[in-house]
Design a protein around this motif. Structure first.
Motif, PDB file in Angstrom:
ATOM      1  N   ASP A 168       9.279  -3.730 -36.823  1.00 53.21           N
ATOM      2  CA  ASP A 168       9.758  -4.994 -37.366  1.00 53.21           C
ATOM      3  C   ASP A 168       9.731  -6.067 -36.265  1.00 53.21           C
ATOM      4  OD1 ASP A 168      10.959  -6.935 -38.758  1.00 53.21           O
ATOM      5  OD2 ASP A 168      12.821  -5.847 -39.171  1.00 53.21           O
ATOM      6  N   ALA A 170      11.138  -8.741 -36.346  1.00 46.86           N
ATOM      7  CA  ALA A 170      12.456  -9.382 -36.287  1.00 46.86           C
ATOM      8  C   ALA A 170      13.218  -8.932 -35.040  1.00 46.86           C
ATOM      9  CB  ALA A 170      13.254  -9.057 -37.542  1.00 46.86           C
ATOM     10  N   MET A 171      12.933  -7.702 -34.559  1.00 45.33           N
ATOM     11  CA  MET A 171      13.584  -7.204 -33.337  1.00 45.33           C
ATOM     12  C   MET A 171      13.276  -8.121 -32.158  1.00 45.33           C
ATOM     13  SD  MET A 171      15.045  -4.487 -34.229  1.00 45.33           S
ATOM     14  CE  MET A 171      14.992  -3.787 -35.848  1.00 45.33           C
ATOM     15  N   THR A 173      12.179 -11.208 -32.327  1.00 36.29           N
ATOM     16  CA  THR A 173      12.777 -12.522 -32.582  1.00 36.29           C
ATOM     17  C   THR A 173      14.252 -12.504 -32.186  1.00 36.29           C
ATOM     18  OG1 THR A 173      11.312 -12.664 -34.496  1.00 36.29           O
ATOM     19  CG2 THR A 173      13.035 -14.319 -34.331  1.00 36.29           C
ATOM     20  N   ALA A 174      14.937 -11.411 -32.560  1.00 37.97           N
ATOM     21  CA  ALA A 174      16.364 -11.287 -32.254  1.00 37.97           C
ATOM     22  C   ALA A 174      16.576 -11.266 -30.746  1.00 37.97           C
ATOM     23  CB  ALA A 174      16.930 -10.025 -32.901  1.00 37.97           C
ATOM     24  N   ALA A 175      15.710 -10.569 -30.026  1.00 36.56           N
ATOM     25  CA  ALA A 175      15.851 -10.504 -28.568  1.00 36.56           C
ATOM     26  C   ALA A 175      15.711 -11.896 -27.961  1.00 36.56           C
ATOM     27  CB  ALA A 175      14.809  -9.553 -27.984  1.00 36.56           C
ATOM     28  N   GLN A 184      11.573  -9.908 -20.655  1.00 31.77           N
ATOM     29  CA  GLN A 184      12.747  -9.075 -20.967  1.00 31.77           C
ATOM     30  C   GLN A 184      12.645  -8.499 -22.374  1.00 31.77           C
ATOM     31  OE1 GLN A 184      15.768 -12.066 -20.062  1.00 31.77           O
ATOM     32  NE2 GLN A 184      16.629 -10.720 -18.508  1.00 31.77           N
ATOM     33  N   TYR A 188      12.937  -4.591 -22.679  1.00 34.91           N
ATOM     34  CA  TYR A 188      14.150  -3.979 -23.236  1.00 34.91           C
ATOM     35  C   TYR A 188      14.082  -3.700 -24.737  1.00 34.91           C
ATOM     36  CZ  TYR A 188      16.220  -5.076 -18.744  1.00 34.91           C
ATOM     37  OH  TYR A 188      16.481  -5.132 -17.404  1.00 34.91           O
ATOM     38  N   VAL A 189      13.117  -4.303 -25.441  1.00 33.91           N
ATOM     39  CA  VAL A 189      13.054  -4.088 -26.894  1.00 33.91           C
ATOM     40  C   VAL A 189      11.710  -3.496 -27.325  1.00 33.91           C
ATOM     41  CG1 VAL A 189      13.181  -5.177 -29.170  1.00 33.91           C
ATOM     42  CG2 VAL A 189      14.761  -5.872 -27.363  1.00 33.91           C
ATOM     43  N   PRO A 192      10.694   0.065 -25.335  1.00 34.31           N
ATOM     44  CA  PRO A 192      11.451   1.265 -25.759  1.00 34.31           C
ATOM     45  C   PRO A 192      11.135   1.690 -27.194  1.00 34.31           C
ATOM     46  CG  PRO A 192      12.919  -0.332 -24.727  1.00 34.31           C
ATOM     47  CD  PRO A 192      11.586  -0.993 -24.833  1.00 34.31           C
ATOM     48  N   LEU A 193      10.943   0.689 -28.072  1.00 35.70           N
ATOM     49  CA  LEU A 193      10.652   1.037 -29.469  1.00 35.70           C
ATOM     50  C   LEU A 193       9.228   1.575 -29.606  1.00 35.70           C
ATOM     51  CD1 LEU A 193      12.352  -1.957 -31.301  1.00 35.70           C
ATOM     52  CD2 LEU A 193      13.140   0.404 -31.166  1.00 35.70           C
ATOM     53  N   ASP A 269      11.529   6.113 -36.228  1.00 36.14           N
ATOM     54  CA  ASP A 269      12.790   5.378 -36.435  1.00 36.14           C
ATOM     55  C   ASP A 269      13.996   6.152 -35.945  1.00 36.14           C
ATOM     56  OD1 ASP A 269      11.364   3.296 -37.665  1.00 36.14           O
ATOM     57  OD2 ASP A 269      11.282   4.492 -39.506  1.00 36.14           O
TER      58      ASP A 269
ATOM     59  N   PHE B  59      12.745 -20.667 -33.534  1.00 37.21           N
ATOM     60  CA  PHE B  59      11.671 -19.752 -33.941  1.00 37.21           C
ATOM     61  C   PHE B  59      10.486 -20.528 -34.521  1.00 37.21           C
ATOM     62  CE2 PHE B  59      15.519 -17.020 -35.110  1.00 37.21           C
ATOM     63  CZ  PHE B  59      15.707 -16.666 -33.795  1.00 37.21           C
ATOM     64  N   PHE B  88      20.799 -12.328 -38.537  1.00 37.01           N
ATOM     65  CA  PHE B  88      19.609 -12.252 -39.377  1.00 37.01           C
ATOM     66  C   PHE B  88      19.921 -11.595 -40.721  1.00 37.01           C
ATOM     67  CE2 PHE B  88      18.136 -12.600 -35.078  1.00 37.01           C
ATOM     68  CZ  PHE B  88      17.037 -13.427 -35.165  1.00 37.01           C
ATOM     69  N   SER B  90      18.136  -9.435 -42.218  1.00 36.83           N
ATOM     70  CA  SER B  90      17.891  -7.991 -42.118  1.00 36.83           C
ATOM     71  C   SER B  90      18.729  -7.368 -41.006  1.00 36.83           C
ATOM     72  CB  SER B  90      16.414  -7.755 -41.831  1.00 36.83           C
ATOM     73  OG  SER B  90      16.071  -8.347 -40.590  1.00 36.83           O
ATOM     74  N   ALA B  92      18.475  -7.030 -38.054  1.00 33.10           N
ATOM     75  CA  ALA B  92      17.612  -6.884 -36.868  1.00 33.10           C
ATOM     76  C   ALA B  92      18.358  -6.290 -35.676  1.00 33.10           C
ATOM     77  CB  ALA B  92      16.970  -8.231 -36.496  1.00 33.10           C
ATOM     78  N   PHE B  94      19.026  -3.591 -32.766  1.00 40.54           N
ATOM     79  CA  PHE B  94      18.094  -2.784 -31.987  1.00 40.54           C
ATOM     80  C   PHE B  94      18.395  -1.306 -32.230  1.00 40.54           C
ATOM     81  CE2 PHE B  94      18.795  -6.658 -29.235  1.00 40.54           C
ATOM     82  CZ  PHE B  94      17.672  -7.315 -29.727  1.00 40.54           C
ATOM     83  N   HIS B  96      17.390   1.401 -30.918  1.00 39.01           N
ATOM     84  CA  HIS B  96      17.469   2.315 -29.783  1.00 39.01           C
ATOM     85  C   HIS B  96      18.690   2.056 -28.912  1.00 39.01           C
ATOM     86  CE1 HIS B  96      15.626  -1.354 -28.414  1.00 39.01           C
ATOM     87  NE2 HIS B  96      15.706  -0.983 -27.154  1.00 39.01           N
ATOM     88  N   PHE B 105      23.867  -7.210 -25.451  1.00 36.62           N
ATOM     89  CA  PHE B 105      22.476  -7.561 -25.117  1.00 36.62           C
ATOM     90  C   PHE B 105      22.330  -9.004 -24.626  1.00 36.62           C
ATOM     91  CE2 PHE B 105      18.062  -8.705 -25.898  1.00 36.62           C
ATOM     92  CZ  PHE B 105      17.392  -7.589 -25.465  1.00 36.62           C
ATOM     93  N   MET B 109      21.175 -10.165 -20.896  1.00 41.63           N
ATOM     94  CA  MET B 109      19.958 -10.934 -20.660  1.00 41.63           C
ATOM     95  C   MET B 109      20.252 -12.228 -19.886  1.00 41.63           C
ATOM     96  SD  MET B 109      17.508  -9.175 -21.770  1.00 41.63           S
ATOM     97  CE  MET B 109      18.338  -7.598 -21.643  1.00 41.63           C
ATOM     98  N   GLN B 139      21.906   2.940 -37.004  1.00 42.48           N
ATOM     99  CA  GLN B 139      21.578   3.656 -38.243  1.00 42.48           C
ATOM    100  C   GLN B 139      22.659   4.648 -38.660  1.00 42.48           C
ATOM    101  OE1 GLN B 139      19.741   3.454 -35.495  1.00 42.48           O
ATOM    102  NE2 GLN B 139      18.490   5.238 -35.120  1.00 42.48           N
ATOM    103  N   ARG B 153      27.249  -9.251 -32.320  1.00 43.53           N
ATOM    104  CA  ARG B 153      26.187  -9.438 -31.329  1.00 43.53           C
ATOM    105  C   ARG B 153      25.874 -10.925 -31.143  1.00 43.53           C
ATOM    106  NH1 ARG B 153      20.194  -7.134 -32.369  1.00 43.53           N
ATOM    107  NH2 ARG B 153      20.205  -8.880 -33.824  1.00 43.53           N
TER     108      ARG B 153
END
Lengths: 269, 351
Positions: A168, A170-171, A173-175, A184, A188-189, A192-193, A269, B59, B88, B90, B92, B94, B96, B105, B109, B139, B153
């Motif tokens: 996704d 969006a991950m 974008t969120a970062a 970064q 960091y995103v 790892p994914l 996932d 964005f 968001f 969804s 969004a 992370f 992991h 986070f 950063m 999850q 967050r």
């Protein structure tokens, strides 16, 4: 009639079972035989002389085998690392910037080694590298490492690209929203994914490099035998179950790595 | 005392594509959002509300116009350099990272020391009541809990403005109601400017200090929930916010004559000729004795506290009335009734 509506089913064709069995026998019987005779106490690859691990001992103590194994592993590790790094960049470039002009051309170029006959690549590399050798005077393992890295790229690229496409955006974008710089965000995103895809790609590249014969045979200099080319050389002389033992060890390693590969790619996932 | 402006969007336009394929997502939107305000962008899908939000977040870059944050032009500032965070749709989160690492986070950063990050994470976890879930992975949480993590967050770095992109749309009704009051509480406690995007008019009415109603990339009306509900500027707003009957009529002196021939003594504001009256269902009352405008009940929908009656008037036009169920005593489908409209509350729209 309800039966008539059923989809076409090849398993009901006459002779399907017989053909399937024949195919499997052809595929696996030789391998089983090879593994079986690696434990032969005698000197023959087709006459049983009792159970023994002697050929494994012989292979283990054979200096030529040791050298070839070391060379194979060095090349495979380097090829896996280099091709995976390049494939990761290629995958990021082709999936993380939307559709662009010439995308199909790029895909074809990246996956070219899958389509060009290997023997053609081998001859081309032989000619190319021989001029480089004359020009530079260098004749080390670098040529084999480069050649292996090149043809391993598409194998590393495919699982990484598949992973990225399933991710996704969006991950990312969120970062960025959470103050991560582009680097970064990657560190960091994205990375790892992406890691399961990268590991899978590297393992596949490693295996592909490990058992390559054709390109290696053409590119290697004298005294640069890898395990597969060493075995090929042995076949020209007297055949002993030593080859069976080496093959079995190689098979075991491959199966082990591929098992890990499937576990890594399945666990999404 | 004049309020400080947090977000000032000036003539913001966004066009996707070029030439014949160009799609205008935002026409020419100017909006000033005050500091500490709970501001809602409301409109149907495709109205440009999310595009505007994404322009504020960074964005998207507007094709024209500019966006200012506390007086500073941020039109071309990348998202990671804006003190603006987003919740968001969804979530969004992370996958992991643990809940605590997700929440920390933003601060990490920004290069904040680990101790400070840890303290902030604990503070925000307490704020959204998720102290026991810090070590879990996203999850392993329910949808409602994930929603809270997403909120935590975005709040942890203490942004000047918090953007919420339809954050409640994935929750079931009961949870949504809970989160609505939760959001309102968090906004009051933190004092952060909230910009909330939704297509749910009820959500907008209950939570917002002010609402901007959007349609087709344009801003139609900005005002308090009361303004928007009681004094819609046009038919679209009246129709989109709550339920409305539209009655056509003609101005006659200081009253409006409607299709049935009846005169309604509404408040006119320089209107003349043909007008449309926006009549809320609760502004209609029914009389069993038949006094007022003659009507017949053609359908009744029981909604618990209230009952919705569909009425047919003399000119065959239909009108919906919302009557408290316990005061509707014995009115049935087929009954002839008298209809009264609370004319003082009726909004006159130019036809």
């Amino acid at each position: 009639m309800a039966d008539k509506k059923r989809a076409f089913d090849v398993t009901t064709l006459p002779g399907f079972t017989a053909i399937a069995i024949t195919a499997f026998v052809l595929l696996y019987a030789p391998i089983i035989t090879l593994v079986f005779y690696s434990f032969n106490g005698g000197n023959s690859v087709n006459q049983w002389g009792g159970f023994s691990l002697q050929w494994y001992v012989v292979a283990w103590n054979n200096e030529a085998v040791q050298d070839a194994t070391a060379r194979s592993l060095i090349i495979a590790v380097w090829a896996a690392v280099i091709s995976t790094a390049l494939a990761t960049m290629a995958a990021l470039g082709t999936t993380r910037r939307g559709k662009f002009k010439g995308q199909t051309v790029i895909y074809i170029i990246i996956n070219q080694p899958l389509m060009v006959p290997e023997i053609v690549t081998a001859v081309a590399l032989l000619i190319f590298f021989s001029s480089v050798k004359i020009a530079t005077g260098y004749s080390g393992l670098g040529y084999l490492i480069l050649a292996h890295s090149a043809f391993c790229i598409p194998f590393a690229y495919l699982p990484i690209k598949a992973r990225l496409e399933g991710m996704d955006t969006a991950m990312e974008t969120a970062a960025a929203d959470l103050y991560a710089t582009p680097w970064q965000t990657f560190r960091y995103v994205t990375l790892p994914l992406l890691l399961p895809g990268v590991i899978a790609g590297a393992m596949l590249a490693f295996i592909i490099s490990l058992d390559n014969v054709i390109i290696t045979e053409f590119v290697k200099s004298a005294g640069q035998d890898t395990l597969p080319t060493y075995m090929l050389g042995q076949l020209r002389r007297a055949l002993t179950p030593e080859v069976n033992a080496i093959s079995t060890a190689l098979l075991a390693l491959t199966v082990l790595i591929l098992t890990v590969f499937f576990i890594v790619t399945k666990k999404r996932d | 005392m004049t309020k400080q402006i947090a977000i000032d969007a000036r003539n913001v336009g966004k066009i996707y594509g070029v030439g014949v394929h160009a799609v205008t997502a935002l026409g020419d939107v100017s909006i000033a959002i005050e500091q500490g305000e709970f501001f809602t962008l409301l409109g149907p899908s495709g109205c440009g509300k999310t595009t505007l939000l994404r322009c504020i977040a960074g964005f998207e870059t507007p094709t024209s116009g500019s966006i200012h944050l506390s007086g500073r032009d941020i039109t071309y500032t990348p998202p990671n350099e804006r003190p603006v965070n987003t919740v968001f749709q969804s979530y969004a989160l992370f996958p992991h990272l643990s809940v605590a690492d997700n929440i920390g986070f933003g601060l990490k950063m920004q290069g904040k020391p680990a101790k400070e990050v840890k303290a902030a994470v604990e503070r925000v976890l307490a704020l959204v009541k998720l102290e026991d879930f810090a070590k879990r992975l996203p999850q392993q949480l329910s949808g409602g809990q994930q929603q809270r993590v997403a909120l935590a967050r975005a709040l942890a770095p203490q942004p000047e403005v918090l953007l919420l992109d339809e954050p409640l749309s994935a929750l079931d009704l009961k949870l949504r109601k809970e989160m609505q009051s939760e959001l309102k509480r968090l906004q009051t406690e933190t004092g952060i400017t909230f910009i909330f995007v939704t297509h749910d008019q009820e959500e907008a009415l209950t939570m917002s200090d002010r609402i901007a109603v959007m349609s087709a990339g344009e801003l139609l009306q900005v005002g308090t929930p009361h303004d928007i509900y009681d004094r819609p500027v046009n038919r679209f707003v009246a129709d989109f916010i709550g339920e409305t009957n539209f009655v056509e009529g003609t101005v006659e002196g200081s009253a409006v004559r409607i299709g049935t021939g009846d005169l309604l003594d509404v408040t006119l504001d320089g209107h003349s000729g043909g007008v449309t009256l926006a009549v809320r269902p609760e502004q209609v009352s029914l009389r069993a004795d038949g006094s007022g405008i003659a009507a017949q009940i053609v359908a009744a929908t029981y909604l618990g506290t209230d009952t919705h009656y569909t009425l047919e008037l003399g000119d065959k036009s239909l009108l919906v009335a919302r009557i408290q169920s316990n005061s509707a005593g014995g009115m049935r489908v087929g009954d002839a009734v008298g209809l009264h409209i609370d004319a003082g509350a009726v909004q006159v729209l130019s036809a």
